[in-house]
Scaffold this motif. Structure first.
Motif, PDB file in Angstrom:
ATOM      1  N   ALA B 224      67.762  77.601  17.799  1.00 51.11           N
ATOM      2  CA  ALA B 224      66.971  76.924  16.757  1.00 51.11           C
ATOM      3  C   ALA B 224      67.539  77.258  15.384  1.00 51.11           C
ATOM      4  CB  ALA B 224      65.518  77.367  16.855  1.00 51.11           C
ATOM      5  N   GLN B 225      67.460  76.317  14.478  1.00 55.70           N
ATOM      6  CA  GLN B 225      67.959  76.518  13.113  1.00 55.70           C
ATOM      7  C   GLN B 225      66.843  76.179  12.143  1.00 55.70           C
ATOM      8  OE1 GLN B 225      71.722  74.568  12.520  1.00 55.70           O
ATOM      9  NE2 GLN B 225      72.685  76.036  13.913  1.00 55.70           N
ATOM     10  N   PRO B 226      65.979  77.128  11.881  1.00 51.92           N
ATOM     11  CA  PRO B 226      64.786  76.825  11.103  1.00 51.92           C
ATOM     12  C   PRO B 226      65.047  76.575   9.617  1.00 51.92           C
ATOM     13  CG  PRO B 226      64.875  79.164  11.645  1.00 51.92           C
ATOM     14  CD  PRO B 226      65.988  78.516  12.392  1.00 51.92           C
ATOM     15  N   ALA B 227      66.145  77.071   9.082  1.00 53.61           N
ATOM     16  CA  ALA B 227      66.371  76.960   7.632  1.00 53.61           C
ATOM     17  C   ALA B 227      67.328  75.822   7.309  1.00 53.61           C
ATOM     18  CB  ALA B 227      66.934  78.275   7.097  1.00 53.61           C
ATOM     19  N   ARG B 228      67.162  75.280   6.121  1.00 58.29           N
ATOM     20  CA  ARG B 228      67.964  74.127   5.727  1.00 58.29           C
ATOM     21  C   ARG B 228      68.154  74.152   4.203  1.00 58.29           C
ATOM     22  NH1 ARG B 228      69.223  68.939   8.357  1.00 58.29           N
ATOM     23  NH2 ARG B 228      68.842  70.113  10.270  1.00 58.29           N
ATOM     24  N   ALA B 229      69.315  73.699   3.747  1.00 58.10           N
ATOM     25  CA  ALA B 229      69.551  73.528   2.308  1.00 58.10           C
ATOM     26  C   ALA B 229      70.228  72.182   2.118  1.00 58.10           C
ATOM     27  CB  ALA B 229      70.439  74.649   1.765  1.00 58.10           C
ATOM     28  N   THR B 230      69.790  71.449   1.083  1.00 58.53           N
ATOM     29  CA  THR B 230      70.221  70.066   0.891  1.00 58.53           C
ATOM     30  C   THR B 230      70.755  69.873  -0.515  1.00 58.53           C
ATOM     31  OG1 THR B 230      68.528  69.303   2.448  1.00 58.53           O
ATOM     32  CG2 THR B 230      69.390  67.657   0.908  1.00 58.53           C
ATOM     33  N   ALA B 231      71.836  69.096  -0.623  1.00 63.69           N
ATOM     34  CA  ALA B 231      72.351  68.760  -1.956  1.00 63.69           C
ATOM     35  C   ALA B 231      72.872  67.338  -1.968  1.00 63.69           C
ATOM     36  CB  ALA B 231      73.476  69.727  -2.354  1.00 63.69           C
ATOM     37  N   LEU B 232      72.819  66.742  -3.169  1.00 63.86           N
ATOM     38  CA  LEU B 232      73.437  65.445  -3.408  1.00 63.86           C
ATOM     39  C   LEU B 232      74.553  65.677  -4.427  1.00 63.86           C
ATOM     40  CD1 LEU B 232      73.037  62.318  -2.798  1.00 63.86           C
ATOM     41  CD2 LEU B 232      71.855  62.241  -5.000  1.00 63.86           C
ATOM     42  N   ALA B 233      75.746  65.200  -4.103  1.00 67.10           N
ATOM     43  CA  ALA B 233      76.884  65.442  -4.998  1.00 67.10           C
ATOM     44  C   ALA B 233      77.615  64.134  -5.270  1.00 67.10           C
ATOM     45  CB  ALA B 233      77.846  66.446  -4.363  1.00 67.10           C
ATOM     46  N   ALA B 234      78.053  63.965  -6.525  1.00 66.32           N
ATOM     47  CA  ALA B 234      78.884  62.811  -6.876  1.00 66.32           C
ATOM     48  C   ALA B 234      80.341  63.224  -6.768  1.00 66.32           C
ATOM     49  CB  ALA B 234      78.572  62.356  -8.299  1.00 66.32           C
ATOM     50  N   LEU B 322      70.951  70.297  -6.315  1.00 68.36           N
ATOM     51  CA  LEU B 322      70.488  71.004  -5.109  1.00 68.36           C
ATOM     52  C   LEU B 322      68.984  70.834  -4.999  1.00 68.36           C
ATOM     53  CD1 LEU B 322      73.259  72.714  -5.530  1.00 68.36           C
ATOM     54  CD2 LEU B 322      71.971  74.456  -4.270  1.00 68.36           C
ATOM     55  N   ALA B 323      68.522  70.483  -3.824  1.00 67.06           N
ATOM     56  CA  ALA B 323      67.074  70.377  -3.627  1.00 67.06           C
ATOM     57  C   ALA B 323      66.451  71.761  -3.741  1.00 67.06           C
ATOM     58  CB  ALA B 323      66.783  69.772  -2.261  1.00 67.06           C
ATOM     59  N   GLN B 324      65.368  71.869  -4.530  1.00 64.76           N
ATOM     60  CA  GLN B 324      64.716  73.155  -4.718  1.00 64.76           C
ATOM     61  C   GLN B 324      63.535  73.336  -3.765  1.00 64.76           C
ATOM     62  OE1 GLN B 324      66.122  75.423  -6.719  1.00 64.76           O
ATOM     63  NE2 GLN B 324      67.702  73.898  -7.180  1.00 64.76           N
ATOM     64  N   SER B 325      63.246  72.302  -2.995  1.00 66.48           N
ATOM     65  CA  SER B 325      62.117  72.379  -2.063  1.00 66.48           C
ATOM     66  C   SER B 325      62.340  71.343  -0.970  1.00 66.48           C
ATOM     67  CB  SER B 325      60.811  72.049  -2.793  1.00 66.48           C
ATOM     68  OG  SER B 325      60.849  70.676  -3.206  1.00 66.48           O
TER      69      SER B 325
END
Lengths: 475, 475
Positions: B224-234, B322-325
């Motif tokens: 299982a991979q419970p943690a996630r981090a998301t970003a949008l980049a140009a 970077l998504a903060q939440s």
């Protein structure tokens, strides 16, 4: 006198057709064939092939196979001759074909991380080209300097990196293969996703040269992983080791680079032979040697320490030592690498068995119990790549009484492979079947599976020209 | 009148043989066949099958195929009917066979991380069973609630997790398959390493039901991979995006869970349709949406920030957020998920193309240029899974002038698939060929490859009983 030594007029016609088409450089016969082409590392009794073909291009491989097909002469593909199952040894009346002149690294894209190589390139040449471009090739094994990519693909080679990157199959994006009649099957499309009909390349990987001759490959590369953290841990049983592996993989997805299991029978011999100090105050039933690899050494060390700490609290780990330097890590690995000395310290009967992971512990114990019952004084050492379900067992033939090596081998194989069949395991995790494991193939494959393999072989090679008599017989 | 609607005495004999052997529950004919069995999500014109077979065990599947074989009645395997290429639609005179009664999760081992399932289980059922055991199944796609594991395997399904875990093939440790004559091929040996002859399971994965009916599978699970981090980049171009992907994968091996590319034509429509604020002060040619997943959220966020920071210094990234939440992450994903609204906002002609990664940028531009030259006012939106080399292109048929949808589709397909053939790409990255992409199979496969596929098909199904006319024709 084997057929290959009878110079009939038909044979002379055949050889001149080859020489006329391929050039004299590409065709050797008689005494001009070096004796190392007569057998391989499996120790099979040598046999002179009818000719040694050394094509220098795919077009030449195609022409060679077309001529062999027309003359009904079988072809045994040879790579670096490092196989242990006899898959590349000459068969009576056959030519051997090697791609040692086709050894170019044709291109390497470090951004898309794809390398295109000719099948005669050594594994080490591919590894070095990857490293020079800041990448890593995911397969590594002891014979790296001699074995060739074509042979690695034909046997679906495994080795040291399987838990992290998989076997040769998982590295393969594209293949070029020449079929028995000389047709060239160009599957050089380096794409991860390509659902356009049957994915033919998978049929040739692991088929040990019986379906086609692999001439070129497009292989996936990994990002370089400069950092490493190493630990040795004592665990009470295989189930605990598996749970520890799961926790490491959960904490560092893709980061577990090695997870080697050593039973106490192995550890005691390794300690005595290396003269290393005992790693723990007391003996334990099983030791795990694990490497994490990645980009950041302190992050890896922290992750390893945290997982091992939790596992000790949970009773999965009894004791553990983390290497504080590369020197310490190398010291821990010396124990495991004692296997290189087996041939000089034992008369080893070696097994390369695979089992469903959860069954390994019981299986290893049943093996020892069955061997003890037949040979009370046997000396057997157990170790394995737990992440891959791969168990190696080496029994010292000299510990089995007055039997000859061949008799001892036969008796031990019958016991061990019988247990493999019961456990639904594999008699060859990574070495292939070749010639020597043919008698035991039925322990791991059902009659329906074998019939299906024969149907496929007949469809692609109806004259049974390619590496005949290897893996299974057609009759 | 199609053959399937003619109740001949032979047909009556056939149906009673089935009913006598399988029981009435397992055989439906005529009006008792629900109309959803007449076609699938591809929108193919419906056709009533001769019967709908619903075996409840492997033995029943075997008996059903034996009877069909004896009566020379073709069999179309059906899963959840969610395919987009028409691979599961009835063919004239055929029965359809579905495994909806064989939908058990038979066992799940969370330590060895293997699940054994019957092929009629939905993808979602497998995902939920994995989650309940603290694991993760590596394949996910939109049709998860309806599509079945058997169909996922038969089409080698891809979807959302490919960059991290691969396609269905990479999840598969063991298979059970029933062949055209009813023979059961039991390959349920859940081992990573098993080099004992041809690895037959790979021949059935992705063969779209033309070589055998998959009845059970042993699938690998992930931690299982419970943690996630998301970003949008140009990013300025696809080459920079690829380099960024490489840096993320080097920093977090196994941790890149998504790496989605959106061209500005896509982004502008997504912004207008969602009403979302512009993510950056200015427009950029390409946006990358990426997720890292793993065990520790702050470690992932740190890694993402560090890699993006370095990439900005190197000019690979022009701007990034970077998504903060989780809420912010969901907001960023809304842009990408606008594709779900394509059917209501466009008359989309959709492509599922795969290319060698490094070729994607040029190819995407050449597509737009070629379409612009033929249809100056065309509206085409481009997005893709860069990590997999998978490019999706959707052209709005209403932007092409006065053509009917079918005419527009034909014209656009001719242009795009012509370019795919030139670029050595795939006309079907993950949807398969089925019925609808057959005309374009030659763009991605050579005549030798097609001949080899036919030879294999003939070897395993000499009467052409299984899903005839799908993927390729035998003639």
């Amino acid at each position: 006198m084997p057929l290959s030594q009878i110079p009939t007029p038909a044979c002379a016609d055949f050889l001149s057709a080859l020489t006329d088409t391929l050039g004299a450089d590409a065709v050797r016969s008689g005494d001009a064939i070096p004796s190392d082409r007569h057998t391989d590392w499996s120790g099979t009794a040598p046999l002179a092939p009818l000719a040694w073909l050394r094509p220098d291009s795919t077009a030449q491989v195609s022409a060679a196979l077309r001529i062999c097909h027309a003359h009904r002469v079988p072809v045994v593909p040879q790579g670096g001759l490092t196989g242990l199952a006899g898959g590349a040894v000459p068969t009576p009346g056959a030519v051997v074909l090697s791609l040692d002149r086709m050894n170019a690294i044709e291109s390497l894209d470090p951004v898309a991380r794809v390398v295109t190589v000719q099948a005669g390139a050594t594994l080490q040449a591919v590894q070095e080209a990857a490293l020079a471009a800041g990448c890593l090739f995911g397969v590594d094994l002891g014979a790296r300097g001699s074995c060739q990519i074509g042979g690695n693909l034909a046997t679906n080679a495994g080795g040291n990196g399987v838990v992290q990157f998989g076997m040769m199959r998982e590295q393969t994006l594209g293949l070029e293969v020449v079929l028995a009649d000389g047709s060239v099957l160009d599957m050089l499309r380096p794409m991860v996703k390509n659902n356009t009909g049957y994915d033919l390349k998978h049929w040739f990987i692991g088929s040990e040269g019986t379906l086609g001759v692999i001439t070129r490959a497009q292989l996936r590369l990994q990002p370089a992983q400069p950092a490493r953290a190493t630990a040795l841990a004592a665990v009470p049983d295989v189930v605990s080791a598996l749970a520890l592996l799961g926790q490491l993989q959960a904490r560092c997805p893709g980061g577990v680079a090695a997870f080697e299991l050593m039973w106490d029978d192995f550890v005691q011999h390794a300690l005595a032979w290396t003269g290393q100090p005992r790693p723990f105050d007391q003996d334990h039933p099983l030791l795990v040697l694990t490497d994490l690899s990645g980009a950041d050494e302190s992050a890896l060390a922290q992750a390893l320490e945290a997982v091992l700490g939790n596992a000790m609290e949970d009773g999965l780990v009894l004791d553990a030592v983390l290497a504080q330097s590369q020197t310490q890590a190398a010291g821990l690995w010396r124990l495991r690498e004692i296997t290189a000395e087996f041939p000089s310290r034992l008369a080893p009967i070696n097994f390369d068995i695979s089992l469903p992971q959860a069954a390994i512990g019981d299986f290893a114990d049943r093996c020892v119990a069955a061997l003890s019952s037949r040979f009370p004084g046997h000396r057997s050492l157990r170790f394995g790549h737990l992440g891959d379900g791969n168990l190696h067992l080496s029994t010292d033939a000299r510990s089995l009484g007055d039997l000859s090596f061949a008799e001892a081998e036969h008796a031990v194989e019958a016991i061990v492979y019988g247990l493999v069949a019961e456990a639904g395991g594999s008699v060859s995790a990574e070495h292939g079947i070749g010639l020597h494991k043919k008698p035991y193939l039925g322990a791991s494959r059902s009659p329906t599976e074998l019939a299906t393999m024969r149907a496929i072989k007949h469809a692609l090679d109806p004259l049974n020209q390619l590496n005949p008599g290897k893996v299974f017989d057609m009759a």
